[in-house]
Design a protein around this motif. Structure first.
Motif, PDB file in Angstrom:
ATOM      1  N   LEU A   1      40.116  41.339  95.838  1.00  0.00           N
ATOM      2  CA  LEU A   1      40.757  40.517  94.611  1.00  0.00           C
ATOM      3  C   LEU A   1      39.395  40.862  93.609  1.00  0.00           C
ATOM      4  O   LEU A   1      39.167  39.744  92.288  1.00  0.00           O
ATOM      5  N   ALA A   2      38.161  39.905  94.650  1.00  0.00           N
ATOM      6  CA  ALA A   2      36.554  39.834  93.429  1.00  0.00           C
ATOM      7  C   ALA A   2      36.546  40.707  92.836  1.00  0.00           C
ATOM      8  O   ALA A   2      36.797  40.858  91.437  1.00  0.00           O
ATOM      9  N   GLU A   3      37.118  41.917  93.452  1.00  0.00           N
ATOM     10  CA  GLU A   3      36.885  43.038  92.110  1.00  0.00           C
ATOM     11  C   GLU A   3      37.811  43.278  90.907  1.00  0.00           C
ATOM     12  O   GLU A   3      37.476  43.246  90.206  1.00  0.00           O
ATOM     13  N   GLY A   4      39.183  42.823  91.272  1.00  0.00           N
ATOM     14  CA  GLY A   4      40.298  42.920  90.685  1.00  0.00           C
ATOM     15  C   GLY A   4      39.658  41.469  89.164  1.00  0.00           C
ATOM     16  O   GLY A   4      39.936  41.962  87.889  1.00  0.00           O
ATOM     17  N   LEU A   5      39.489  40.694  90.099  1.00  0.00           N
ATOM     18  CA  LEU A   5      38.966  39.546  89.280  1.00  0.00           C
ATOM     19  C   LEU A   5      37.832  40.170  87.925  1.00  0.00           C
ATOM     20  O   LEU A   5      37.614  39.575  86.841  1.00  0.00           O
ATOM     21  N   GLU A   6      36.916  40.370  88.969  1.00  0.00           N
ATOM     22  CA  GLU A   6      35.967  40.961  87.767  1.00  0.00           C
ATOM     23  C   GLU A   6      36.224  42.012  86.536  1.00  0.00           C
ATOM     24  O   GLU A   6      35.562  41.516  85.504  1.00  0.00           O
ATOM     25  N   ARG A   7      36.924  42.664  86.659  1.00  0.00           N
ATOM     26  CA  ARG A   7      37.421  43.686  85.740  1.00  0.00           C
ATOM     27  C   ARG A   7      38.149  42.917  84.670  1.00  0.00           C
ATOM     28  O   ARG A   7      38.046  43.075  83.866  1.00  0.00           O
ATOM     29  N   ILE A   8      39.472  41.756  85.037  1.00  0.00           N
ATOM     30  CA  ILE A   8      39.956  41.061  84.441  1.00  0.00           C
ATOM     31  C   ILE A   8      38.243  41.063  83.152  1.00  0.00           C
ATOM     32  O   ILE A   8      38.647  40.546  81.855  1.00  0.00           O
ATOM     33  N   ARG A   9      37.470  39.799  83.834  1.00  0.00           N
ATOM     34  CA  ARG A   9      36.487  39.626  83.089  1.00  0.00           C
ATOM     35  C   ARG A   9      36.001  39.880  82.099  1.00  0.00           C
ATOM     36  O   ARG A   9      35.856  39.737  80.866  1.00  0.00           O
ATOM     37  N   LYS A  10      35.767  41.054  82.307  1.00  0.00           N
ATOM     38  CA  LYS A  10      34.677  42.417  81.965  1.00  0.00           C
ATOM     39  C   LYS A  10      36.248  42.374  80.045  1.00  0.00           C
ATOM     40  O   LYS A  10      35.250  42.988  79.192  1.00  0.00           O
ATOM     41  N   VAL A  11      37.523  42.778  80.589  1.00  0.00           N
ATOM     42  CA  VAL A  11      37.973  42.927  79.790  1.00  0.00           C
ATOM     43  C   VAL A  11      38.166  41.706  78.631  1.00  0.00           C
ATOM     44  O   VAL A  11      38.089  42.235  77.278  1.00  0.00           O
ATOM     45  N   VAL A  12      38.711  40.771  79.251  1.00  0.00           N
ATOM     46  CA  VAL A  12      38.907  40.019  78.300  1.00  0.00           C
ATOM     47  C   VAL A  12      38.344  38.210  78.653  1.00  0.00           C
ATOM     48  O   VAL A  12      38.768  37.791  77.432  1.00  0.00           O
ATOM     49  N   GLY A  13      36.845  38.604  78.730  1.00  0.00           N
ATOM     50  CA  GLY A  13      35.901  37.013  79.020  1.00  0.00           C
ATOM     51  C   GLY A  13      35.176  37.657  77.672  1.00  0.00           C
ATOM     52  O   GLY A  13      34.979  38.138  76.857  1.00  0.00           O
TER      53      GLY A  13
END
Length: 261
Positions: free
Chosen positions: A249-261
């Motif tokens: 989960l932590a890795e997935g959320l970090e990937r989301i942040r990098k794309v849409v953050g």
């Protein structure tokens, strides 16, 4: 799917009250009054809004349906997965009239991660409704479970209580981790309160882009596969599955942040 049977689906959208959802009973009353309205599909607990409906909400829905002769099909596949002190209330448990004018569908597949066994339960108190269900199951060759699936279903329900308690605690901690992550790193994307299920509904409307486009970008650039809200009549939202190890989960959320953050 409904159209293939010659039926016309009619939606009763939920009302979003600042990130929390409630049923639109006024709209439901109008639509249930249509003489062609015969069935309502109730999602209890709700996916993807994450609501564990209260007895008062379910009672009001049931009274509307009784007034207009509408049978309730209650999808309760996430019934075991209520979180943070919330309680699942089976629709048919509220009174005898609701029991006789409803069908309840459950399965161990979501709770115990055994969807591949294709075992489920359909509960109907009315003999005529049961007869119609049996006929359809036989006609569509869906009536014969394999022996392993039956034993797995029994074992899951009889022996899985302690494991389920641990699972629900872990899921809630995953939800808190996700909620806090969005608060810190993606504050423009509100997270809907989660009362049940392991599916989190995230508001992405501030991005001002179609969620199909956002989901595609997340997959192509971040290699994270999540569901766009359009699949659930919720354009502007994304649905995130948190039923995974926290490290994942932590890795997935970090990937989301990098794309849409």
């Amino acid at each position: 799917m409904l159209e293939r049977t010659g039926r016309q689906p009619l939606a009763n959208p939920l009302i979003d009250e600042g990130g929390a959802y409630r049923m639109d009973f006024e709209d439901l009353e109008r639509k249930a009054a249509d003489p062609q309205a015969k069935l309502i599909f109730l999602c209890n607990p709700h996916n993807p809004a994450g609501r564990a409906w209260t007895a008062e909400e379910l009672t009001r829905l049931g009274e509307i349906c009784l007034r207009h002769g509408v049978t309730v099909i209650s999808d309760e596949i996430h019934c075991d997965l209520t979180l943070d002190g919330h309680r699942h209330i089976p629709f048919a448990s509220l009174n005898e009239e609701f029991l006789r004018h409803s069908v309840t569908c459950t399965a161990p597949s979501k709770t115990f991660n055994i969807a591949g066994l294709q075992a489920a339960n359909i509960i109907a108190a009315d003999p005529e409704i049961r007869r119609k269900i049996d006929r359809q199951l036989v006609d569509n060759e869906l009536h014969a479970l394999n022996a392993f699936a039956v034993e797995a279903l029994i074992a899951a329900y009889n022996e899985g209580g302690e494991w389920l308690d641990e699972l629900k605690k872990y899921l809630w901690e995953n939800y808190e981790y996700l909620r806090d992550f969005f608060t810190r790193h993606l504050p423009a994307l509100p997270v809907t309160p989660l009362e049940a299920t392991y599916l989190v509904w995230v508001d992405c409307r501030t991005l001002k882009r179609p969620t199909t486009e956002i989901a595609r970008q997340l997959l192509e650039e971040g290699h994270v596969w999540i569901n766009e809200g359009e699949m659930y009549a919720g354009e502007g939202f994304l649905r995130i599955n948190i039923a995974c190890p926290r490290k994942t989960l932590a890795e997935g959320l970090e990937r989301i942040r990098k794309v849409v953050g």
